[in-house]
Design a protein around this motif. Structure first.
Motif, PDB file in Angstrom:
ATOM      1  N   LEU A 114      49.222  31.798  36.166  1.00  0.00           N
ATOM      2  CA  LEU A 114      49.682  30.585  36.841  1.00  0.00           C
ATOM      3  C   LEU A 114      48.532  29.645  37.161  1.00  0.00           C
ATOM      4  O   LEU A 114      48.588  28.437  36.886  1.00  0.00           O
ATOM      5  CB  LEU A 114      50.420  30.960  38.133  1.00  0.00           C
ATOM      6  CG  LEU A 114      51.856  31.450  38.004  1.00  0.00           C
ATOM      7  CD1 LEU A 114      52.305  32.106  39.305  1.00  0.00           C
ATOM      8  CD2 LEU A 114      52.789  30.307  37.641  1.00  0.00           C
ATOM      9  N   PHE A 115      47.466  30.200  37.750  1.00  0.00           N
ATOM     10  CA  PHE A 115      46.355  29.344  38.157  1.00  0.00           C
ATOM     11  C   PHE A 115      45.612  28.793  36.951  1.00  0.00           C
ATOM     12  O   PHE A 115      45.312  27.590  36.882  1.00  0.00           O
ATOM     13  CB  PHE A 115      45.389  30.114  39.061  1.00  0.00           C
ATOM     14  CG  PHE A 115      44.299  29.247  39.634  1.00  0.00           C
ATOM     15  CD1 PHE A 115      44.508  28.524  40.797  1.00  0.00           C
ATOM     16  CD2 PHE A 115      43.069  29.124  38.981  1.00  0.00           C
ATOM     17  CE1 PHE A 115      43.507  27.702  41.310  1.00  0.00           C
ATOM     18  CE2 PHE A 115      42.076  28.304  39.482  1.00  0.00           C
ATOM     19  CZ  PHE A 115      42.298  27.596  40.656  1.00  0.00           C
ATOM     20  N   VAL A 116      45.308  29.656  35.974  1.00  0.00           N
ATOM     21  CA  VAL A 116      44.528  29.215  34.814  1.00  0.00           C
ATOM     22  C   VAL A 116      45.293  28.167  34.000  1.00  0.00           C
ATOM     23  O   VAL A 116      44.732  27.137  33.605  1.00  0.00           O
ATOM     24  CB  VAL A 116      44.150  30.424  33.934  1.00  0.00           C
ATOM     25  CG1 VAL A 116      43.529  29.964  32.618  1.00  0.00           C
ATOM     26  CG2 VAL A 116      43.185  31.340  34.676  1.00  0.00           C
ATOM     27  N   VAL A 117      46.567  28.421  33.748  1.00  0.00           N
ATOM     28  CA  VAL A 117      47.361  27.468  32.968  1.00  0.00           C
ATOM     29  C   VAL A 117      47.521  26.162  33.734  1.00  0.00           C
ATOM     30  O   VAL A 117      47.377  25.065  33.162  1.00  0.00           O
ATOM     31  CB  VAL A 117      48.734  28.074  32.627  1.00  0.00           C
ATOM     32  CG1 VAL A 117      49.676  27.000  32.088  1.00  0.00           C
ATOM     33  CG2 VAL A 117      48.585  29.185  31.604  1.00  0.00           C
ATOM     34  N   ALA A 164      53.615  28.509  27.841  1.00  0.00           N
ATOM     35  CA  ALA A 164      52.455  27.669  28.169  1.00  0.00           C
ATOM     36  C   ALA A 164      51.454  27.647  27.013  1.00  0.00           C
ATOM     37  O   ALA A 164      50.930  26.575  26.653  1.00  0.00           O
ATOM     38  CB  ALA A 164      51.784  28.194  29.438  1.00  0.00           C
ATOM     39  N   LEU A 165      51.162  28.801  26.426  1.00  0.00           N
ATOM     40  CA  LEU A 165      50.231  28.857  25.301  1.00  0.00           C
ATOM     41  C   LEU A 165      50.779  28.081  24.101  1.00  0.00           C
ATOM     42  O   LEU A 165      50.025  27.428  23.370  1.00  0.00           O
ATOM     43  CB  LEU A 165      49.971  30.311  24.914  1.00  0.00           C
ATOM     44  CG  LEU A 165      49.130  31.128  25.898  1.00  0.00           C
ATOM     45  CD1 LEU A 165      49.140  32.595  25.508  1.00  0.00           C
ATOM     46  CD2 LEU A 165      47.696  30.602  25.954  1.00  0.00           C
ATOM     47  N   PHE A 166      52.090  28.161  23.915  1.00  0.00           N
ATOM     48  CA  PHE A 166      52.708  27.414  22.814  1.00  0.00           C
ATOM     49  C   PHE A 166      52.533  25.910  23.024  1.00  0.00           C
ATOM     50  O   PHE A 166      52.167  25.174  22.089  1.00  0.00           O
ATOM     51  CB  PHE A 166      54.186  27.782  22.728  1.00  0.00           C
ATOM     52  CG  PHE A 166      54.934  27.069  21.642  1.00  0.00           C
ATOM     53  CD1 PHE A 166      54.722  27.381  20.309  1.00  0.00           C
ATOM     54  CD2 PHE A 166      55.858  26.074  21.945  1.00  0.00           C
ATOM     55  CE1 PHE A 166      55.412  26.717  19.295  1.00  0.00           C
ATOM     56  CE2 PHE A 166      56.554  25.412  20.958  1.00  0.00           C
ATOM     57  CZ  PHE A 166      56.327  25.733  19.620  1.00  0.00           C
ATOM     58  N   ILE A 167      52.768  25.442  24.244  1.00  0.00           N
ATOM     59  CA  ILE A 167      52.604  24.017  24.554  1.00  0.00           C
ATOM     60  C   ILE A 167      51.149  23.589  24.365  1.00  0.00           C
ATOM     61  O   ILE A 167      50.856  22.537  23.781  1.00  0.00           O
ATOM     62  CB  ILE A 167      53.078  23.727  25.989  1.00  0.00           C
ATOM     63  CG1 ILE A 167      54.582  23.969  26.126  1.00  0.00           C
ATOM     64  CG2 ILE A 167      52.718  22.308  26.401  1.00  0.00           C
ATOM     65  CD1 ILE A 167      55.448  23.083  25.274  1.00  0.00           C
ATOM     66  N   LEU A 168      50.215  24.411  24.860  1.00  0.00           N
ATOM     67  CA  LEU A 168      48.795  24.080  24.704  1.00  0.00           C
ATOM     68  C   LEU A 168      48.399  24.072  23.234  1.00  0.00           C
ATOM     69  O   LEU A 168      47.587  23.243  22.804  1.00  0.00           O
ATOM     70  CB  LEU A 168      47.941  25.090  25.484  1.00  0.00           C
ATOM     71  CG  LEU A 168      48.005  24.976  27.006  1.00  0.00           C
ATOM     72  CD1 LEU A 168      47.335  26.177  27.663  1.00  0.00           C
ATOM     73  CD2 LEU A 168      47.347  23.679  27.483  1.00  0.00           C
ATOM     74  N   ARG A 171      49.763  20.872  21.776  1.00  0.00           N
ATOM     75  CA  ARG A 171      49.014  19.708  22.268  1.00  0.00           C
ATOM     76  C   ARG A 171      47.680  19.563  21.533  1.00  0.00           C
ATOM     77  O   ARG A 171      47.170  18.447  21.354  1.00  0.00           O
ATOM     78  CB  ARG A 171      48.774  19.822  23.774  1.00  0.00           C
ATOM     79  CG  ARG A 171      48.200  18.547  24.381  1.00  0.00           C
ATOM     80  CD  ARG A 171      48.048  18.612  25.878  1.00  0.00           C
ATOM     81  NE  ARG A 171      46.993  19.507  26.310  1.00  0.00           N
ATOM     82  CZ  ARG A 171      46.451  19.498  27.535  1.00  0.00           C
ATOM     83  NH1 ARG A 171      46.901  18.639  28.435  1.00  0.00           N
ATOM     84  NH2 ARG A 171      45.514  20.348  27.862  1.00  0.00           N
ATOM     85  N   ALA A 172      47.122  20.705  21.100  1.00  0.00           N
ATOM     86  CA  ALA A 172      45.858  20.688  20.356  1.00  0.00           C
ATOM     87  C   ALA A 172      46.063  20.362  18.883  1.00  0.00           C
ATOM     88  O   ALA A 172      45.135  20.506  18.079  1.00  0.00           O
ATOM     89  CB  ALA A 172      45.165  22.040  20.504  1.00  0.00           C
ATOM     90  N   GLY A 173      47.279  19.945  18.518  1.00  0.00           N
ATOM     91  CA  GLY A 173      47.548  19.569  17.142  1.00  0.00           C
ATOM     92  C   GLY A 173      47.967  20.719  16.255  1.00  0.00           C
ATOM     93  O   GLY A 173      48.041  20.596  15.037  1.00  0.00           O
ATOM     94  N   GLY A 174      48.235  21.871  16.880  1.00  0.00           N
ATOM     95  CA  GLY A 174      48.612  23.058  16.127  1.00  0.00           C
ATOM     96  C   GLY A 174      47.455  24.035  16.059  1.00  0.00           C
ATOM     97  O   GLY A 174      46.787  24.154  15.027  1.00  0.00           O
ATOM     98  N   ASN A 175      47.189  24.739  17.150  1.00  0.00           N
ATOM     99  CA  ASN A 175      46.102  25.717  17.214  1.00  0.00           C
ATOM    100  C   ASN A 175      46.663  27.088  16.851  1.00  0.00           C
ATOM    101  O   ASN A 175      47.418  27.674  17.632  1.00  0.00           O
ATOM    102  CB  ASN A 175      45.511  25.732  18.620  1.00  0.00           C
ATOM    103  CG  ASN A 175      44.321  26.661  18.748  1.00  0.00           C
ATOM    104  OD1 ASN A 175      44.388  27.821  18.384  1.00  0.00           O
ATOM    105  ND2 ASN A 175      43.226  26.137  19.264  1.00  0.00           N
ATOM    106  N   PRO A 176      46.318  27.649  15.670  1.00  0.00           N
ATOM    107  CA  PRO A 176      46.930  28.906  15.236  1.00  0.00           C
ATOM    108  C   PRO A 176      46.700  30.067  16.198  1.00  0.00           C
ATOM    109  O   PRO A 176      47.593  30.889  16.387  1.00  0.00           O
ATOM    110  CB  PRO A 176      46.255  29.170  13.880  1.00  0.00           C
ATOM    111  CG  PRO A 176      45.728  27.853  13.431  1.00  0.00           C
ATOM    112  CD  PRO A 176      45.375  27.114  14.671  1.00  0.00           C
ATOM    113  N   VAL A 323      49.747  14.613  28.374  1.00  0.00           N
ATOM    114  CA  VAL A 323      50.732  15.537  27.820  1.00  0.00           C
ATOM    115  C   VAL A 323      51.885  14.719  27.262  1.00  0.00           C
ATOM    116  O   VAL A 323      52.544  13.990  27.999  1.00  0.00           O
ATOM    117  CB  VAL A 323      51.253  16.506  28.906  1.00  0.00           C
ATOM    118  CG1 VAL A 323      52.312  17.430  28.324  1.00  0.00           C
ATOM    119  CG2 VAL A 323      50.104  17.322  29.472  1.00  0.00           C
ATOM    120  N   PRO A 324      52.148  14.814  25.966  1.00  0.00           N
ATOM    121  CA  PRO A 324      53.245  14.024  25.387  1.00  0.00           C
ATOM    122  C   PRO A 324      54.582  14.355  26.037  1.00  0.00           C
ATOM    123  O   PRO A 324      54.844  15.510  26.412  1.00  0.00           O
ATOM    124  CB  PRO A 324      53.231  14.439  23.914  1.00  0.00           C
ATOM    125  CG  PRO A 324      51.861  14.978  23.666  1.00  0.00           C
ATOM    126  CD  PRO A 324      51.434  15.604  24.957  1.00  0.00           C
TER     127      PRO A 324
END
Length: 541
Positions: A114-117, A164-168, A171-176, A323-324
């Protein structure tokens, strides 16, 4: 008289501001430690709950038995293997303690996530701390849902972090890498409770559409393949038993809940247990869970951030990439799907309404990231105020177990284990060797005593046994109130342990009385279900 220049005054002001900030940070850190200590004590002292009779026994049963084939288990197996793995890694022989420690680990994982995200989105320590505290101080999470050793709480951190990781990653343009971890976390959550899978369709839909501008090959390599591979790896606890015995797996995980389980809760004698069977009852329960207590404070914070997000500011948002709105819509849609799916299970229980609450902090953090400088300041103040009020409101609940902090022998995890060991000693002293017949298998299993496989995970299959059609019954190892006496006559127990539920236990009590089992008069263990009574097989010294 000393004259101070404007620069001197500014420097002093900055020093005082830095000192005040350090003092505030230290105060929040101490509050956080106290909160974590209160949370840990509450988990360890929380009264034994009925659902734990299903989830705790596999800690021992999986040593020698196979889930589904050898004992009834009406959920996906992730939680059972998690608790069992903790016991193997730690070497601890206290079953309830192992399960509760597993829940505490889940809490720590959730708090860190929670805090890190939140910080990754907001770059604000105050906002991130406030969002975390508002999530912890949720009455639903501080009750059975988040305290007992069950599968109700454990999927929530994985669903939250996975989304959250999926959104991040998008947002990074598709980070595998991030997308792979997202798929892994989401699948791992679903392997602990199948209802956690409701987020997955929204994620898959978003993976097909976002981020915009990716070529088909780029989308495949950066989003779809990593998401799928992570999902397969995280979903192995489900995929392996499903491949081994598809019909048996589905009979336990899906068919039992749709058939015998619903039939039981429609019986008049089940109406006293507080389940929401009708649509109206579910709406009232949802209102209590989603709009009551500290959740209302979290919603105030959400509304404040939402209103500020629509306010135009002359300056662009600093420090974080915007954030879009499409990504905000993904989280909002996932929450909406969770809200709808909360009403699907019948009967409804409070824990079924938890998943949308776990996504609320992610939505708040993402909206905060869209604010300008002025909005961030106001939102931070609103969130901090709500978090502090939530702490004050829940302080009595979190401090309730403080008097027992230095007396671990009084904790529920110690009391139940000690009762199990006492049960084993009584039987050994009386020369009684063999199985214990009971609907509460935790006590004999704590004492390393054998139990009937048909009753090894509590009353759940037993109480629905006479309502189970033959096509389902063939997949379960279980018995029922009309069949239990024949089972006990064929394989007599060394002891009968009663005191869980007089109605359900009536056939066991009849068997003990008809066959001359002798009550141990000085054995009296009390729990929230009643007072345990131990009956030993006659003819023993």
């Amino acid at each position: 008289m000393t004259d101070f220049t404007a620069d001197d005054l500014a420097a002093r002001g900055a020093t005082r501001s830095t000192a005040a900030g350090a003092l505030g940070t230290a105060a929040l850190a101490l509050l956080s430690l106290a909160l974590l200590a209160g949370l840990a004590l509450r988990i360890m002292t929380f009264d034994l709950r009925k659902d734990e009779l299903m989830y705790v026994p596999p800690v021992r049963l999986l040593d020698t038995m196979q889930i589904y084939r050898d004992f009834f288990y009406n959920h996906v197996p992730g939680t059972a293997w998690y608790f069992h793995g903790l016991a193997k890694l730690s070497g601890v022989d206290n079953l309830l303690l192992t399960g509760r420690v597993g829940i505490l680990i889940g809490w720590v994982f959730f708090l860190v996530a929670l805090f890190v995200v939140s910080y990754a989105f907001t770059r604000s320590g105050i906002a991130s701390w406030s969002i975390t505290i508002l999530t912890v101080c949720n009455e639903l999470f501080l009750s059975q849902t988040g305290m007992a050793a069950t599968n109700n709480f454990l999927p929530l951190p994985f669903s939250y972090l996975g989304l959250a990781l999926f959104i991040l990653g998008l947002r990074a343009g598709g980070n595998p890498g991030l997308v792979f971890l997202a798929g892994f976390m989401l699948a791992l959550g679903a392997s602990m409770k199948i209802s956690a899978v409701v987020v997955v369709p929204v994620v898959v839909l978003a993976a097909l559409l976002l981020p915009r501008g990716l070529s088909a090959a780029g989308r495949l390599v950066k989003v779809l393949l990593p998401l799928g591979l992570g999902g397969i790896l995280g979903g192995l606890p489900i995929l392996v038993p499903l491949a081994r015995d598809p019909a048996g797996f589905m009979a336990h995980v899906v068919a039992w809940h749709r058939g015998p389980h619903v039939a039981y809760w429609k019986l008049p004698e089940a109406a006293d247990e507080g389940a929401a069977v009708t649509a109206g009852a579910k709406v009232l329960l949802a209102h209590e869970v989603w709009l009551g207590g500290s959740v209302a404070l979290a919603l105030v914070g959400l509304v404040a951030v939402l209103l500020l997000a629509f306010r135009r500011e002359p300056e662009a948002p600093p420090r974080t990439a915007p954030v879009p709105g499409s990504l905000v819509a993904v989280v909002a849609l996932a929450g909406l799907v969770g809200i709808v799916m909360s009403f699907v299970p019948t009967p409804g229980f409070p824990q079924y309404f938890a998943p949308p609450l776990a996504l609320l902090p992610l939505l708040v953090a993402m909206l905060f990231a869209r604010l300008g400088p002025e909005g961030r300041g106001r939102a931070s103040t609103a969130l901090l105020a709500a978090a502090l009020v939530a702490l004050v409101v829940n302080a009595p609940r979190l401090a309730q177990a403080a008097p027992s902090a230095l007396k671990p022998e009084r904790w529920e995890v110690a009391r139940v284990h000690a009762a199990g060991l006492d049960l084993a000693r009584r039987m050994a002293a009386a020369g009684a060797t063999g199985k214990v017949a009971t609907l509460n298998p935790i006590y004999p299993l704590e004492g390393r005593l054998p139990v009937y496989a048909e009753l090894a995970t509590g009353p759940f299959a037993y109480r629905t046994g006479d309502l189970t059609p033959p096509d389902l019954a063939q997949h379960y190892r279980f018995t029922s109130p009309t069949q239990i006496e024949a089972l006990l006559q064929k394989d007599p127990p060394a002891a009968v342990l009663l005191g869980f539920d007089k109605v359900l236990e009536a056939p066991l009590a009849r068997f003990a009385e008809a066959n001359g089992y002798v009550k141990v008069e000085d054995f009296a263990v009390k729990d929230r279900f009643g007072t345990l009574a131990l009956y030993l097989k006659p003819g023993k010294p």
